[in-house]
Design a protein around this motif. Structure first.
Motif, short mmCIF file in Angstrom:
data_model
loop_
_atom_site.label_atom_id
_atom_site.label_comp_id
_atom_site.label_asym_id
_atom_site.label_seq_id
_atom_site.Cartn_x
_atom_site.Cartn_y
_atom_site.Cartn_z
N SER A 76 12.17 15.01 -15.61
CA SER A 76 13.22 15.04 -14.50
C SER A 76 12.18 15.47 -13.67
O SER A 76 12.62 16.97 -12.90
CB SER A 76 14.33 14.77 -14.98
N ASP A 113 21.04 12.05 -11.35
CA ASP A 113 20.33 10.49 -12.22
C ASP A 113 18.95 11.41 -12.45
O ASP A 113 19.61 12.97 -12.35
CB ASP A 113 19.63 10.10 -10.74
N THR A 166 13.25 6.40 -10.22
CA THR A 166 15.17 7.01 -10.60
C THR A 166 15.89 6.17 -11.38
O THR A 166 15.99 4.66 -10.89
CB THR A 166 15.95 7.45 -9.03
N ASP A 207 15.21 11.49 -12.61
CA ASP A 207 13.82 10.76 -11.32
C ASP A 207 12.07 11.07 -12.23
O ASP A 207 12.12 11.98 -12.88
CB ASP A 207 13.40 11.52 -10.10
N THR A 228 7.01 8.34 -9.15
CA THR A 228 8.33 8.75 -10.05
C THR A 228 9.19 7.74 -9.33
O THR A 228 9.53 7.09 -7.89
CB THR A 228 9.22 10.04 -8.90
#
Ligand SMILES: [Cu+2]
Length: 388
Positions: free
Chosen positions: A363, A308, A340, A310, A338
């Motif tokens: 991220s 992922d 995801t 973020d 934040t």
């Protein structure tokens, strides 16, 4: 329609800088780790009265080392994997400066009822970090593929030409279409066309779906398509940027010979590099720009293949987030730090920044930053640079 930027030698050294915040965070994590290990060890040690607390800590450390060495691995070779994160030549900074950053600005959507999209698959050596070469299976312009922009309701006619050495295909997440009809393999030298109506707005991944998909995606066969909602649904953006996050798993450091894909690392999900738009830290050296008070919209796709992203912008708060690319304004989130973006998914983020400065976008899964998933938004054309 849209064509993508060529990948060029270039870019930028962002690793190895000292960051007090990061170091204190690392210290805290180490403390928490050792505290947890010591506690876990104290229970058997408490029963085993003869041992001292010092022995307990020693035992815990030994146990931790053993667990670490014996942790379940994706492959039998995991223990022997060597990371090439941060590998760079002496002239990395000059290469970073000379690199032509992948154009992140959202291109215009074509007029009329049909968007014709021509995609050319190619085996091509790309640069994924300053001086780091990778033998990709990608697109005529490298990886990611061209950013495609259409309007909700438009017909999208995809024509895929395979100029590579092996079969490939293209799977559009924006399409509702029988995959066995549309996403089948295209032999080398052949083309295929299919059409879908882009009824669902958002930002979607497209990628090669030929087996092993993990390898085809990791080798660069992915891109983003923005399906713009009907007029009036979203507030008008002053700037729009598209970021495609991805991971790279390298068989070598890529400094002399191009690196190739490493399946063991990919199964263990331990990338060497992570990038926005295919090149580590390219928007640190070549920042995206905005004026104070402008509405900046980021259309973010995480191509993965497995991790992922973020998404976070340092120094501000995301005014409006459309998680997972759900563009229904009543589903949007406001004032979030934040969000995801899952592998194989998207997210759309509106920010308005009043104070001039350099705002890193990252991220916030921070290993990703050290591995290249970091850029800068320069608000108000300020001088200087920063890393995070
Ligand atoms: Cu492929």
């Amino acid at each position: 329609m849209a064509t993508s930027a060529a990948q060029h030698p270039g870019t930028q050294g962002f690793s190895g800088r000292r960051d007090p915040d990061r170091e204190s965070a690392v210290g805290l994590k180490l403390f928490a780790l050792f505290a947890g290990l010591a506690l876990g060890a104290m229970i058997p040690i408490g029963i085993w009265m003869a041992s001292s607390a010092q022995n307990a800590r020693d035992d815990a450390r030994a146990a931790a080392a053993k667990v670490s060495a014996g942790a379940p691995a994706a492959t039998a070779h995991t223990g022997a994997m060597h990371s090439f994160t941060g590998a760079s030549p002496a002239n990395a900074d000059a290469l970073a400066a000379a690199h032509h950053a992948f154009p992140a600005t959202l291109p215009a959507a074509p007029a009329g009822p049909v968007a014709n999209v021509n995609l050319l698959l190619k085996d091509v050596t790309v640069q994924i970090a300053p001086g780091v070469k990778y033998a990709a299976w990608a697109w005529a312009g490298g990886a990611p593929g061209p950013v495609i922009h259409v309007r909700q309701g438009q017909q999208v006619k995809i024509t895929l030409t395979n100029d590579g050495a092996i079969p490939h295909s293209v799977d559009f997440h924006a399409a509702r279409i029988a995959p066995d009809k549309a996403f089948g393999d295209v032999m080398p030298g052949k083309s295929v066309s299919y059409t879908f109506r882009a009824n669902d707005p958002g930002v979607f991944m497209y990628h090669c779906g030929t087996k092993p998909v993990l390898m085809h995606i990791a080798n660069g066969m992915y891109g983003a398509i923005v399906v713009e909602p009907a007029p009036g649904v979203l507030p008008k953006a002053d700037r729009q940027y598209v970021l495609v996050a991805s991971e790279w798993y390298l068989s070598s450091d890529g400094l002399k010979q191009p690196a190739q894909f490493d399946m063991d690392k990919a199964h263990a999900r331990t990338p060497d590099w992570m990038t926005f738009n295919g090149y580590a830290g390219q928007y640190v050296k070549h920042p995206l720009t905005a004026k104070p008070g402008e509405l900046v919209r980021f259309w973010v796709v995480d191509a993965g293949p497995s991790l992922d992203t973020d998404f976070h912008i340092v120094g501000t708060i995301i005014n409006t987030a459309y998680p997972f690319g759900d563009m229904n304004p009543s589903d949007a989130l406001h004032g979030v730090q934040t969000v995801t973006v899952p592998a194989g998914g998207g997210g759309v983020f509106d920010v308005k920044i009043d104070q001039p400065g350099l705002y890193p976008f990252v991220s916030h899964a921070f290993a990703a930053v050290d591995q290249g998933q970091v850029g800068l938004l320069n608000v108000g054309d300020v001088a200087g640079t920063m890393t995070h």
